[in-house]
Motif scaffolding. Structure first.
Motif, short mmCIF file in Angstrom:
data_model
loop_
_atom_site.label_atom_id
_atom_site.label_comp_id
_atom_site.label_asym_id
_atom_site.label_seq_id
_atom_site.Cartn_x
_atom_site.Cartn_y
_atom_site.Cartn_z
N PHE A 13 82.72 0.37 27.20
CA PHE A 13 81.98 0.36 28.46
C PHE A 13 82.78 1.04 29.56
CE2 PHE A 13 81.69 -1.55 32.65
CZ PHE A 13 80.41 -1.16 33.00
N ILE A 151 74.52 1.58 31.35
CA ILE A 151 75.98 1.61 31.28
C ILE A 151 76.51 2.39 32.48
CG2 ILE A 151 77.98 2.47 29.98
CD1 ILE A 151 76.26 2.06 27.42
N TYR A 157 76.85 -3.67 28.94
CA TYR A 157 77.81 -3.20 27.95
C TYR A 157 77.08 -2.41 26.86
CZ TYR A 157 81.28 -6.45 29.81
OH TYR A 157 82.18 -7.12 30.62
#
Length: 189
Positions: A13, A151, A157
């Motif tokens: 992430f 994201i 995530y």
């Protein structure tokens, strides 16, 4: 093992999120906005009307409404069941990320944007596949862009996205089959 997976998810992430730049922020905010693609939905309904007629279009609208309600409710059940904080609320992550979203909800597993856009892509792509062969690939690409935008703006995530897209694909396929059944049953050939 789960801890290793979650740590990898956080690292991925942060890598993906930090690829962003202010130059592209507005574009990704537009892509992530749920109202941006209403013209696309209208176009898909027009294609359904054009190829199948008014009855199938009306039944499709009902099935789509059920599909979106279903994916939303299951998504919310997962969010409140797992209670995984979004990256924009998690200590140790939020200090190192780019956050450009207008707001940050509490829980993020799994992504409703990802599940709904993938369900719509699979449903419409399968339904219209006999007439527009490449449309499903365009819709899958669109759904992936919508998912990635979550994201980019800092609210999900990658694992939230992957699970949301997987659930959405399964839902889209299931509701496509439901429409197929309803067409056979209520619309004579």
């Amino acid at each position: 093992m789960i801890e290793t997976l979650l740590n990898f998810d956080k690292e991925l992430f942060l890598f993906l999120n930090n690829l962003g730049s202010p130059t592209w922020d507005n574009l990704w905010l537009i892509i992530t906005n749920k109202y941006t693609f209403f013209p696309l939905y209208a176009l898909l309904l027009f294609f359904i009307y054009k190829k199948f007629g008014l009855k199938t279009m009306l039944i499709s609208i009902l099935v789509i409404a059920l599909m979106i309600t279903f994916t939303d409710q299951v998504t919310n059940a997962f969010k409140h069941g797992f209670k995984r904080f979004r990256p924009c609320r998690e200590e140790g992550v939020m200090e190192h990320m780019r956050y450009i979203a207008a707001r940050c909800g509490r829980y993020g597993f799994f992504s409703g944007h990802s599940s709904n856009s993938m369900a719509a892509a699979v449903f419409a792509g399968l339904l219209l596949r006999p007439y527009y062969r490449k449309l499903i690939f365009i819709l899958l690409f669109w759904s992936t862009l919508v998912a990635y935008s979550r994201i980019y703006i800092g609210v999900h995530y990658p694992l939230d996205i992957f699970c949301g897209m997987t659930f959405g694909a399964i839902s889209g396929y299931g509701f496509y089959k439901l429409l197929y059944y309803l067409q056979k049953r209520f619309i004579p050939s």
